[in-house]
Design a protein around this motif. Structure first.
Motif, short mmCIF file in Angstrom:
data_model
loop_
_atom_site.label_atom_id
_atom_site.label_comp_id
_atom_site.label_asym_id
_atom_site.label_seq_id
_atom_site.Cartn_x
_atom_site.Cartn_y
_atom_site.Cartn_z
N LEU A 191 4.51 12.51 4.15
CA LEU A 191 3.27 13.27 4.34
C LEU A 191 2.15 12.72 3.47
O LEU A 191 0.99 12.71 3.89
N SER A 192 2.49 12.23 2.28
CA SER A 192 1.48 11.63 1.42
C SER A 192 0.89 10.38 2.08
O SER A 192 -0.34 10.15 2.01
N MET A 193 1.74 9.60 2.72
CA MET A 193 1.27 8.41 3.41
C MET A 193 0.32 8.78 4.55
O MET A 193 -0.72 8.14 4.76
N LYS A 245 -5.32 9.39 6.83
CA LYS A 245 -6.45 10.26 7.18
C LYS A 245 -7.66 9.90 6.33
O LYS A 245 -8.78 9.77 6.86
N ASN A 246 -7.44 9.71 5.04
CA ASN A 246 -8.55 9.37 4.15
C ASN A 246 -9.15 8.01 4.49
O ASN A 246 -10.33 7.76 4.24
N ASP A 247 -8.35 7.13 5.08
CA ASP A 247 -8.84 5.81 5.52
C ASP A 247 -9.60 5.88 6.84
O ASP A 247 -10.15 4.87 7.28
N GLY A 297 2.65 23.74 6.92
CA GLY A 297 1.88 23.52 5.70
C GLY A 297 1.16 22.18 5.73
O GLY A 297 0.01 22.06 5.31
N PHE A 298 1.84 21.19 6.27
CA PHE A 298 1.24 19.86 6.41
C PHE A 298 0.09 19.91 7.42
O PHE A 298 -0.97 19.32 7.19
N ARG A 358 0.83 -1.22 0.00
CA ARG A 358 0.00 0.00 0.00
C ARG A 358 0.85 1.26 0.00
O ARG A 358 0.41 2.30 -0.50
N VAL A 359 2.06 1.18 0.57
CA VAL A 359 2.91 2.37 0.65
C VAL A 359 4.05 2.32 -0.36
O VAL A 359 5.02 3.05 -0.26
#
Length: 248
Positions: free
Chosen positions: A179-181, A186-188, A200-201, A126-127
């Motif tokens: 940060l993308s991970m 978060k979306n999960d 910014g993050f 997944r990553v």
């Protein structure tokens, strides 16, 4: 609905140094709370107290309404429900990526080696690290090592994930992949508490930003409010310095 995490009047001292001074904080289901503040404001100490790596001096911490700072509680059982990732990757250099991830599930939690390996490979895929399972940590970039550390924290399907400055040790070009991970988590719907200097993050991923000052939550609210229009003078000073440093 009860919060997943509840910290009530938590106090922690190191000698004469008061690090947490009656701090209170609730974190709801699927919520991402980002802790900001100057060094020494208590961010990392709070995460260590939540994961029972530090004993608190007063107050209470509850996970799903269980009083986890009760001295009678078995901390190892609580830590099965809480994942924590530090800025230093803390990977064992003599063990492969797969062995680093499966060590705790097999030895501590009693999962079979096969089941633990299957879960680890699924998360690595997944990553974007499916082809790195047999590598040793020193063969990976810093960003890849930090993603492995996060996978290790996720392999037990924790109720709560704590991230302590997970990008601080990375070269700037490697920060984005970590940060993308975190954005994917978060979306999960993962419930997370994140201490970071990456403003910014914080603005992108946080449902709520908490500004810590002198061991308390001085200001809390949506990122646009706390980072864009803070109400407390001390928060305004902090954000102003961040902007002047080009970090927001």
């Amino acid at each position: 609905m009860n919060p997943v995490l509840s910290c009530v009047d938590v106090r922690k001292t190191f000698g004469a140094n008061v690090v947490l001074d009656g701090l209170s904080l609730d974190v709801g289901e699927h919520e991402v709370v980002v802790l900001i503040g100057a060094s020494g404001s208590g961010k990392s100490t709070l995460l260590r107290c939540v994961n029972l790596l530090e004993d608190i001096d007063d107050g209470a911490i509850r996970l799903d309404d269980e009083h986890i700072t009760d001295p009678r509680v078995n901390p190892d059982k609580i830590r099965q429900k809480i994942g924590i990732v530090f800025q230093s990757f803390n990977l064992f250099p003599h063990m492969s990526v797969l062995d680093n991830i499966t060590l705790a599930p097999v030895r501590v939690h009693g999962l079979s080696r096969r089941d633990a390996a299957d879960k680890a490979r699924e998360l690595l895929a997944r990553v974007g690290l499916a082809d790195r399972a047999g590598e040793y940590p020193d063969r990976l970039s810093g960003g890849q090592q930090q993603r492995v550390a996060i996978v290790r924290a996720l392999v037990n399907a924790p109720r709560l994930l704590l991230l302590d400055e997970v990008t601080s040790a990375l070269d700037p070009e490697l920060v984005g992949e970590v940060l993308s991970m975190v954005r994917d988590l978060k979306n999960d719907g993962m419930t997370m508490v994140i201490a970071t200097h990456e403003m910014g993050f914080a603005r992108q991923v946080a449902d709520r930003v908490c500004f810590l000052h002198q061991g308390r939550v001085l200001e809390s609210g949506p990122p646009a409010q706390v980072l864009g229009a803070p109400t407390e003078e001390r928060t305004r000073q902090f954000v102003r310095r961040i902007i002047e440093a080009g970090r927001l």
